[in-house]
Design an enzyme around this catalytic site. Structure first.
Site, mmCIF file in Angstrom:
data_model
loop_
_atom_site.group_PDB
_atom_site.id
_atom_site.type_symbol
_atom_site.label_atom_id
_atom_site.label_comp_id
_atom_site.label_asym_id
_atom_site.label_seq_id
_atom_site.Cartn_x
_atom_site.Cartn_y
_atom_site.Cartn_z
ATOM 1 N N GLU A 118 0.831 -1.218 0.000
ATOM 2 C CA GLU A 118 0.000 0.000 0.000
ATOM 3 C C GLU A 118 0.862 1.264 0.000
ATOM 4 O OE1 GLU A 118 -3.013 -0.252 -0.660
ATOM 5 O OE2 GLU A 118 -3.850 -2.069 0.233
ATOM 6 N N HIS A 141 -3.022 1.803 8.080
ATOM 7 C CA HIS A 141 -4.095 1.061 7.406
ATOM 8 C C HIS A 141 -4.301 -0.230 8.182
ATOM 9 C CE1 HIS A 141 -6.394 -1.325 4.691
ATOM 10 N NE2 HIS A 141 -5.386 -2.150 4.451
HETATM 11 P P1 13P Z 1 1.100 -5.573 2.979
HETATM 12 O O1 13P Z 1 1.483 -6.862 3.666
HETATM 13 O O2 13P Z 1 1.721 -5.442 1.607
HETATM 14 O O3 13P Z 1 1.384 -4.377 3.875
HETATM 15 O O4 13P Z 1 -0.474 -5.598 2.688
HETATM 16 C C1 13P Z 1 -1.415 -5.750 3.718
HETATM 17 C C2 13P Z 1 -2.721 -5.108 3.401
HETATM 18 O O5 13P Z 1 -3.545 -4.954 4.284
HETATM 19 C C3 13P Z 1 -3.007 -4.657 2.014
HETATM 20 O O6 13P Z 1 -4.138 -3.879 1.940
HETATM 21 ZN ZN ZN Z 2 -5.497 -4.087 3.711
#
Ligand code: 13P
Ligand code: ZN
Length: 269
Positions: A118, A141
Site C-alpha cells: 500500500e 491502514h
Molecule cells: P502488505 O502486507 O503489503 O502491507 O499488505 C497488507 C494489506 O492490508 C493490504 O491492503
Molecule cells: Zn489491507
C-alpha cells in the site's frame, strides 16, 4: 536537537509503531499480514543516517510526489505480520529514503525488507500532508472488523451517515474523532486509483477514511494518535452492533445533545 536526542526520538517513534502493531493483532484487526504503517521520520534523520549506503536498487513508487524529495520513512514490510512487527519492528519493516526524482525510493536500513504493497497510498498521503503544512507524520491502514462490516451496506456508505451514527453512540466519539469517517468506494488494494481516492477523502477534511469492504486508513501526528481515532470509531460501531444483537436499534444521542457536546468541546459542525 543533538544527534543523540534525534536517535532517542527516532527509537521512541519506532517503539510506538511496535506497540501499536501489538494492539492491532490483539484486537483481531491484523490477520496474517493485514494492515500497514508508515511514519515520516525525516525530522530525525541525522548525518550518520544520510551517509548510509542503499541496500536495495531504486524502486518506483508508481507516482511522482514532489514534496517527498529526500524524505525518510519507516514502512511495514509487505507480507509481514503485525504480530511479528510488534516483537521486532526493524526485522519486519525497513527505512526508505525518497530519491531526487521524487518517483522512486531505496531501502537504507536495517534489512532489505520490501515496503508495504500500500506504499502508493501511504506516500501520496504523506506528500499531501506536507503540501498542506500539516503536522501529521503517521499513517495507519488496518482491518477493524465492525467498521469494515458497516461498509457492506449502501446505507452506511452514504456520505456522513456512518459518521452521524457513530458519533451518537457515545459522546467521546466526536470529541476524539472530530472530523468523522470518510468513505472511499471499493477499489483494488494497493492501486494508484485507491491512493488518489484516499487523498480526495482526506482533502474533504477527514483524518479517518474507510476503504469499502477492505479496511480503514487513518492519519495523525503520530501512530498512537492515528490508532486511537480508529479505536474510538470501532468501539462506537461495536456499541451499535451490541444494541442490534439485543434486538433493538440504538436510540443514539439526540441532535440537541450532539449540539451541546460540540459547543462545549469546541468541535466542528
Ligand atoms: P502488505 O502486507 O503489503 O502491507 O499488505 C497488507 C494489506 O492490508 C493490504 O491492503
Ligand atoms: Zn489491507
Amino acid at each position: 536537537m543533538s544527534i543523540l536526542d534525534k536517535r532517542a526520538a527516532l527509537k521512541a517513534e519506532i517503539d510506538k509503531v511496535a506497540e501499536v502493531a501489538g494492539y492491532l493483532w490483539q484486537k483481531g484487526w491484523a490477520e496474517r499480514n493485514g494492515g500497514n504503517i508508515t511514519v515520516n521520520i525525516t525530522q530525525w534523520a541525522d548525518d550518520a543516517m544520510r551517509a548510509l549506503p542503499a541496500i536495495s536498487a531504486a524502486q518506483p513508487i508508481g507516482k511522482t510526489l514532489p514534496r517527498l524529495k529526500g524524505c525518510w520513512f519507516y514502512c511495514k514490510g509487505t507480507g509481514r505480520r503485525m504480530r511479528d512487527l510488534a516483537r521486532d519492528p526493524m526485522a519486519n519493516g525497513s527505512i526508505i529514503r525518497i530519491l531526487d526524482d521524487c518517483a522512486s525510493y531505496e531501502i537504507v536500513a536495517d534489512a532489505p525488507v520490501a515496503p508495504t504493497s500500500e506504499l502508493p497510498s501511504h506516500l501520496a498521503v504523506h506528500d499531501y500532508l506536507l503540501a498542506k503544512g500539516s503536522p501529521y507524520r503517521a499513517s495507519l491502514h488496518t482491518h477493524p472488523i465492525e467498521l469494515v462490516a458497516l461498509t457492506h451496506s449502501r446505507q452506511w456508505m452514504e456520505k456522513d451517515a456512518a459518521t452521524r451514527m457513530l458519533w451518537s453512540m457515545i459522546p467521546e466519539t466526536k470529541a476524539f474523532c472530530p472530523r468523522g469517517l470518510g468513505m472511499v468506494p471499493y477499489m483494488l488494494p494497493s492501486s494508484v486509483e485507491l491512493a488518489e481516492a484516499t487523498i480526495r477523502a482526506i482533502d474533504e477534511d477527514y483524518d479517518v477514511v474507510m476503504w469499502e469492504k477492505h479496511g480503514v486508513f487513518a492519519v495523525d501526528t503520530d501512530i498512537m494518535d492515528a490508532f486511537d481515532q480508529v479505536d474510538v470509531l470501532n468501539k462506537a460501531a461495536q456499541i451499535y452492533i451490541a444494541a442490534k444483537n439485543m434486538g433493538f436499534t440504538p436510540e443514539g444521542m439526540s441532535d440537541a445533545q450532539m449540539k451541546e457536546l460540540s459547543d462545549v468541546f469546541h468541535l466542528p459542525k
